[in-house]
Enzyme design. Structure first.
Site, PDB file in Angstrom:
ATOM      1  N   GLU A   1       2.197   8.809  -8.467  1.00  0.00           N
ATOM      2  CA  GLU A   1       2.706   8.020  -7.346  1.00  0.00           C
ATOM      3  C   GLU A   1       3.519   8.965  -6.468  1.00  0.00           C
ATOM      4  O   GLU A   1       4.746   8.996  -6.514  1.00  0.00           O
ATOM      5  CB  GLU A   1       3.536   6.852  -7.887  1.00  0.00           C
ATOM      6  CG  GLU A   1       2.693   5.925  -8.762  1.00  0.00           C
ATOM      7  CD  GLU A   1       3.497   5.042  -9.697  1.00  0.00           C
ATOM      8  OE1 GLU A   1       4.752   5.101  -9.637  1.00  0.00           O
ATOM      9  OE2 GLU A   1       2.895   4.309 -10.493  1.00  0.00           O
TER      10      GLU A   1
ATOM     11  N   TYR B   1      27.966  -2.710  31.357  1.00  0.00           N
ATOM     12  CA  TYR B   1      26.631  -2.881  30.788  1.00  0.00           C
ATOM     13  C   TYR B   1      26.593  -3.921  29.668  1.00  0.00           C
ATOM     14  O   TYR B   1      25.592  -4.625  29.501  1.00  0.00           O
ATOM     15  CB  TYR B   1      26.111  -1.555  30.239  1.00  0.00           C
ATOM     16  CG  TYR B   1      25.757  -0.527  31.284  1.00  0.00           C
ATOM     17  CD1 TYR B   1      25.842  -0.803  32.642  1.00  0.00           C
ATOM     18  CD2 TYR B   1      25.323   0.738  30.901  1.00  0.00           C
ATOM     19  CE1 TYR B   1      25.513   0.142  33.596  1.00  0.00           C
ATOM     20  CE2 TYR B   1      24.985   1.696  31.843  1.00  0.00           C
ATOM     21  CZ  TYR B   1      25.085   1.388  33.187  1.00  0.00           C
ATOM     22  OH  TYR B   1      24.753   2.335  34.123  1.00  0.00           O
TER      23      TYR B   1
ATOM     24  N   PHE C   1      -0.310  -2.357  -3.183  1.00  0.00           N
ATOM     25  CA  PHE C   1       1.066  -2.465  -3.678  1.00  0.00           C
ATOM     26  C   PHE C   1       2.041  -1.600  -2.879  1.00  0.00           C
ATOM     27  O   PHE C   1       3.256  -1.718  -3.031  1.00  0.00           O
ATOM     28  CB  PHE C   1       1.129  -2.030  -5.143  1.00  0.00           C
ATOM     29  CG  PHE C   1       0.478  -0.688  -5.387  1.00  0.00           C
ATOM     30  CD1 PHE C   1       1.063   0.497  -4.949  1.00  0.00           C
ATOM     31  CD2 PHE C   1      -0.743  -0.611  -6.030  1.00  0.00           C
ATOM     32  CE1 PHE C   1       0.457   1.723  -5.144  1.00  0.00           C
ATOM     33  CE2 PHE C   1      -1.357   0.627  -6.245  1.00  0.00           C
ATOM     34  CZ  PHE C   1      -0.756   1.786  -5.801  1.00  0.00           C
TER      35      PHE C   1
ATOM     36  N   HIS D   1       9.352  -1.381 -18.220  1.00  0.00           N
ATOM     37  CA  HIS D   1       9.583  -1.368 -16.781  1.00  0.00           C
ATOM     38  C   HIS D   1      10.800  -2.200 -16.370  1.00  0.00           C
ATOM     39  O   HIS D   1      11.190  -2.188 -15.199  1.00  0.00           O
ATOM     40  CB  HIS D   1       8.341  -1.877 -16.040  1.00  0.00           C
ATOM     41  CG  HIS D   1       7.208  -0.890 -16.005  1.00  0.00           C
ATOM     42  ND1 HIS D   1       6.872  -0.092 -17.077  1.00  0.00           N
ATOM     43  CD2 HIS D   1       6.324  -0.564 -15.014  1.00  0.00           C
ATOM     44  CE1 HIS D   1       5.839   0.672 -16.757  1.00  0.00           C
ATOM     45  NE2 HIS D   1       5.491   0.413 -15.510  1.00  0.00           N
TER      46      HIS D   1
ATOM     47  N   TYR E   1      -9.098  -0.116 -15.347  1.00  0.00           N
ATOM     48  CA  TYR E   1      -7.691   0.252 -15.243  1.00  0.00           C
ATOM     49  C   TYR E   1      -6.784  -0.969 -15.349  1.00  0.00           C
ATOM     50  O   TYR E   1      -7.002  -1.997 -14.708  1.00  0.00           O
ATOM     51  CB  TYR E   1      -7.403   0.961 -13.914  1.00  0.00           C
ATOM     52  CG  TYR E   1      -5.920   1.183 -13.678  1.00  0.00           C
ATOM     53  CD1 TYR E   1      -5.226   2.132 -14.426  1.00  0.00           C
ATOM     54  CD2 TYR E   1      -5.216   0.415 -12.764  1.00  0.00           C
ATOM     55  CE1 TYR E   1      -3.868   2.320 -14.251  1.00  0.00           C
ATOM     56  CE2 TYR E   1      -3.855   0.603 -12.567  1.00  0.00           C
ATOM     57  CZ  TYR E   1      -3.182   1.558 -13.317  1.00  0.00           C
ATOM     58  OH  TYR E   1      -1.840   1.729 -13.159  1.00  0.00           O
TER      59      TYR E   1
ATOM     60  N   ARG F   1      26.356  -7.094  31.752  1.00  0.00           N
ATOM     61  CA  ARG F   1      25.258  -7.159  32.713  1.00  0.00           C
ATOM     62  C   ARG F   1      23.892  -6.958  32.065  1.00  0.00           C
ATOM     63  O   ARG F   1      22.895  -7.533  32.500  1.00  0.00           O
ATOM     64  CB  ARG F   1      25.481  -6.084  33.780  1.00  0.00           C
ATOM     65  CG  ARG F   1      24.559  -6.204  34.952  1.00  0.00           C
ATOM     66  CD  ARG F   1      24.623  -5.055  35.957  1.00  0.00           C
ATOM     67  NE  ARG F   1      25.693  -4.110  35.814  1.00  0.00           N
ATOM     68  CZ  ARG F   1      25.639  -2.841  36.240  1.00  0.00           C
ATOM     69  NH1 ARG F   1      24.536  -2.411  36.834  1.00  0.00           N
ATOM     70  NH2 ARG F   1      26.650  -2.028  36.110  1.00  0.00           N
TER      71      ARG F   1
ATOM     72  N   ASN G   1       3.055  -6.081 -10.232  1.00  0.00           N
ATOM     73  CA  ASN G   1       2.553  -5.126  -9.246  1.00  0.00           C
ATOM     74  C   ASN G   1       2.521  -5.779  -7.871  1.00  0.00           C
ATOM     75  O   ASN G   1       1.674  -6.613  -7.586  1.00  0.00           O
ATOM     76  CB  ASN G   1       1.145  -4.674  -9.652  1.00  0.00           C
ATOM     77  CG  ASN G   1       0.888  -3.226  -9.278  1.00  0.00           C
ATOM     78  OD1 ASN G   1       1.534  -2.693  -8.394  1.00  0.00           O
ATOM     79  ND2 ASN G   1      -0.056  -2.605  -9.968  1.00  0.00           N
TER      80      ASN G   1
END
Length: 644
Positions: free
Chosen positions: A520, A386, A435, A185, A155, A389, A298
Site C-alpha cells: 500500500e 473588503y 477503498f 486490525h 484474494y 464590501r 474495507n
C-alpha cells in the site's frame, strides 16, 4: 477531604472525612447516592471497578482513600456487568439522552444523503434495507460460496491480506482468517467517536454493504442492522486510519464489537463487554464466514461519515455567516451599494450572486428599512473595507466549495468501496482500488480551506467593531473603558482560532506514507483530513459567535435606532441567551450559548422567514443616490429603483 465520582452520566461529590475509608466504601457510597437519585435502580448491586480519571488506573477496593487519592481527585465507578463498563465517560457526555425512534429509513446503497446520515447519527431513525438491496446481497453471497465450493483461489477469501495476498489459506482456517483480521486490525488509538458519529459510521457501512458488491451474508448484515437499531455502539478510536486500504482500524473496531469482543455502549446498558451489551438487547454476536471480515472493514466510511458532518455544519454556518456579516455592516454604518445586482451579474458565479441577494434581503430596503442606514445616507464614505464590501465574493466561493464537496461526499456515501468486489451478473470477483480515500480526502481538505475564510473575514470585522479608530463605537464595545475591558480578549480568542485554522487547513492529503511492506505504497490520509475539517468548522462557528455578540453589543450604542426587521429578530434571539454588557462579566458562557445557536441553525431560522417573504414579494431593489456612489448621473428617483 472530598472526591468527585462519576457513574454513567451522573457525577457525585462524596465527602470522605479524613480519607481513612476504603476505595470499596467510596464505590458503595457513590452507588448508594446514585440509586437514591435514580430510584429505578434501588436494590440493584452490580459489580464494579474503580478507576482514576487521570491515567485510567485501576484502584484496589481495599486500599484506603488517603493512600491512593488526593483531595478533590476524580474517579470513575465502572460497572463490570451489563449496567456499564470501562471507559463510558469518555464517550457519553453527561446529560446524553436517547429516545428510541419509531420511524425507519430505507437503505439501498444508492440514495443516502448527508442530511439523512446526520439524522441517523442523532438517533432519529432506525434502518431497514429495501427488497432490491436484500436480493443483491444474497446473489453476491451465493457467487462467493460457489467459488469456495469449486476450490478457486480468490484474494481475501482464501488468501492472506496485503503483503500476504499470495499466501493460500486452507479451508479449515477460513473463519479464523477473518477473525484474526478483525482482531489484528483493531489497532486504533485516541479518544472514541461520540455516539452520534459512531451511529453515522455504522449506518454508512451498512449502506455500502447494501449495494451487494461485498459478498457479506444476509445473516451478518441482518445482525448489524439489529445492533444499529438498538443503538449498540462499539468503542471506535478516532485515530489510526491512513485512508487506504480504506479506514481499516476504525472499521475493525466496529466489526470487533459485532463479534462480541471489546467494549460496547447502549443507552439501555451503558458501557460493558460487547457480548454482554448485545445479550442485554436479545442480540447475538456476528459469526464471520469467508470474506466477511474483509467485507466489514474495507472502505472509506470513517472519512466519509465525518466528512458528511463537516459538510452539513459548513453549509449551516456559511448561510448564517451572511446574516452575522450583514448585521455587522449595518452597525458599522456601511454602504449597501456593493451588493447591487448588476455588479454581481457582471461576474456571475453562483455563490457570489446568492450571497449578494441574501445581503440585499437583510439590509435596508423598501420592505425592511433600517433606521441606522437612513441615519448616514448622506455621509462622505465612498466604499467599505473588503471584509464588508467583498462578502459576496469571499462568502460566495465558500458556498460554491460546499456545493462541490457535497457532490463528492454524496457519491462516496453511495459507492462500493470494498475489495475485492463481487459481480454476480458477471460471475466474477475482481480486486481493485475503490477503498482508496483520495476523493473524500481531497474534497475535505478543500472544504476546510474554503470554510476557514468565513472566520478569517469575521475576525477582521470583529477588529473593526472593537477598534474606535475604525468605527464610531466605544473601544472594545464597553462603557468606562480601562475599568472595563469589554470585548478585548474575546477578539483575541477569535484571532487565536483563526491562527489555528491556518495550520489546520494545510492539506493532509498531500502527504503519503507507504504501508503494508510497500504493498500500500500511496495512501490518502483522509481520516485526518476529515477530523481537521470538523475542527476548522467548529472554530468558524465560535469566531462567528463572537462577531454576532459584538455586533449585538454595538447595537446598544446606536439605540434608539433600529436595524432591519430580520436583523432585529436575530438581535432578539441573541439577547434571549446573552444580555448586553453594561460592565465586564464572565464572557465564555455567552460565547458558548451563541455558538450553540449557530450550531443548531437558530440564527438562520430567525431570519429565514423574512428572507423568503422578501423574495416572494419580489421587492424592488433600492438604488438611492448618495455620496457612497462613486458616480451617479442626475436621474429621476423612479429610475433609481429597479427590479432584481
Amino acid at each position: 477531604m472530598k472526591i468527585t465520582v462519576k457513574i454513567l452520566n451522573e457525577t457525585f461529590t462524596v465527602p470522605c472525612k479524613d480519607g481513612s475509608q476504603t476505595i470499596g466504601w467510596l464505590a458503595e457510597e457513590t452507588m448508594r447516592r446514585y440509586r437514591k437519585a435514580r430510584s429505578e435502580l434501588a436494590g440493584r448491586s452490580p459489580g464494579f471497578q474503580v478507576r482514576r480519571a487521570r491515567g485510567d488506573g485501576l484502584l484496589d477496593s481495599d486500599d484506603s482513600i488517603v493512600d491512593v487519592l488526593d483531595d478533590n481527585d476524580f474517579v470513575h465507578v465502572v460497572f463490570s456487568t451489563g449496567c456499564g463498563g470501562h471507559g463510558g465517560s469518555a464517550l457519553v457526555p453527561a446529560g446524553t439522552h436517547y429516545q428510541e425512534p419509531n420511524e425507519y429509513l430505507s437503505l439501498d446503497g444508492n440514495s443516502l444523503t448527508p442530511e439523512d446520515l446526520m439524522q441517523l447519527g442523532k438517533g432519529l431513525y432506525k434502518i431497514k434495507l429495501t427488497d432490491d438491496s436484500l436480493s443483491k446481497v444474497k446473489e453476491a453471497r451465493k457467487l462467493l460460496e460457489n467459488i469456495l465450493t469449486e476450490n478457486k483461489v480468490c484474494y481475501g477469501i482464501n488468501t492472506g491480506f496485503g503483503k500476504f495476498a499470495r499466501t493460500v489459506i486452507p479451508a479449515n482456517k477460513l473463519v479464523e482468517l477473518q477473525e484474526n483480521l478483525i482482531r489484528s486490525h483493531s489497532a486504533g488509538v485516541g479518544p472514541p467517536l461520540t455516539p452520534e458519529r459512531t451511529r453515522m459510521l455504522f449506518a454508512l457501512r451498512i449502506n455500502v454493504l447494501a449495494k451487494g458488491y461485498s459478498g457479506v451474508s444476509f445473516e451478518t448484515l441482518t445482525r448489524m442492522i439489529a445492533a444499529f437499531n438498538a443503538s449498540c455502539l462499539p468503542w471506535i478510536p478516532e485515530k489510526g486510519t491512513v485512508g487506504a486500504s480504506g479506514d481499516l482500524a476504525p472499521l475493525s473496531h466496529l466489526a470487533q464489537g459485532m463479534l462480541g469482543e471489546g467494549r460496547m455502549w447502549s443507552p439501555k446498558t451503558g458501557w460493558g463487554e460487547a457480548k454482554d451489551v448485545l445479550e442485554a438487547h436479545g442480540l447475538k454476536p456476528v459469526k464471520l464466514g469467508p470474506k466477511e471480515g474483509l467485507a466489514l472493514i474495507n472502505g472509506t466510511q470513517l472519512i466519509t461519515s465525518l466528512g458528511a458532518e463537516a459538510l452539513e455544519r459548513s453549509e449551516a454556518i456559511a448561510r448564517q455567516a451572511d446574516i452575522v456579516a450583514a448585521l455587522t455592516l449595518d452597525v458599522l454604518k456601511g454602504t449597501t451599494r456593493a451588493f447591487d445586482s448588476d455588479i454581481h451579474a457582471a461576474r456571475p458565479h453562483k455563490g457570489q450572486i446568492e450571497v449578494a441577494r441574501r445581503f440585499r434581503s437583510l439590509l435596508h430596503s423598501e420592505l425592511y428599512p433600517s433606521e441606522i442606514s437612513e441615519s448616514h445616507r448622506f455621509c462622505d464614505r465612498v466604499q467599505d473595507a473588503y471584509t464588508l464590501r467583498c462578502c459576496p465574493q469571499v462568502h460566495g466561493i465558500v458556498n460554491d466549495t460546499i456545493d462541490f464537496v457535497r457532490g463528492i461526499i454524496t457519491t462516496e456515501m453511495n459507492s462500493a468501496t470494498d475489495n475485492p468486489m463481487v459481480f454476480p451478473q458477471r460471475h466474477e470477483i475482481i480486486s481493485g482500488g475503490n477503498f482508496h480515500g483520495e476523493y473524500p480526502a481531497k474534497a475535505l481538505d478543500y472544504l476546510a480551506i474554503g470554510v476557514h475564510e468565513l472566520a478569517s473575514m469575521s475576525e477582521r470585522r470583529i477588529e473593526r467593531l472593537c477598534n474606535p479608530s475604525l468605527s464610531e463605537l466605544p473601544a472594545f464595545l464597553v462603557e468606562e473603558g480601562g475599568l472595563n475591558s469589554g470585548f478585548m480578549i474575546a477578539h483575541c480568542t477569535a484571532a487565536a482560532l483563526v491562527s489555528e485554522n491556518k495550520v489546520l487547513t494545510h492539506p493532509s492529503s498531500v502527504d503519503s506514507l507507504s504501508t503494508s511492506a510497500a504493498t500500500e505504497d500511496h495512501v490518502s490520509m483522509g481520516g485526518f483530513a476529515a477530523r481537521k475539517a470538523l475542527q476548522v468548522v467548529e472554530h468558524v462557528e465560535q469566531v462567528l459567535a463572537i462577531e454576532l455578540l459584538a455586533a449585538c453589543q454595538a447595537m446598544e450604542f446606536l439605540r434608539p435606532l433600529h436595524t432591519t426587521v430580520p436583523l432585529e429578530k436575530v438581535y432578539d434571539l441573541v439577547r434571549n441567551v446573552a444580555g448586553p454588557w453594561d460592565k465586564d462579566r464572565f464572557m465564555s458562557p455567552d460565547i458558548d450559548a451563541v455558538t450553540t445557536l449557530l450550531q443548531e441553525g437558530e440564527v438562520w431560522g430567525a431570519a429565514k422567514p423574512y428572507l423568503d417573504d422578501f423574495h416572494e414579494r419580489e421587492v424592488k431593489e433600492l438604488r438611492m443616490g448618495s455620496p457612497t456612489s462613486s458616480y451617479l448621473m442626475n436621474l429621476p428617483l423612479h429610475k433609481l429603483r429597479m427590479d432584481h
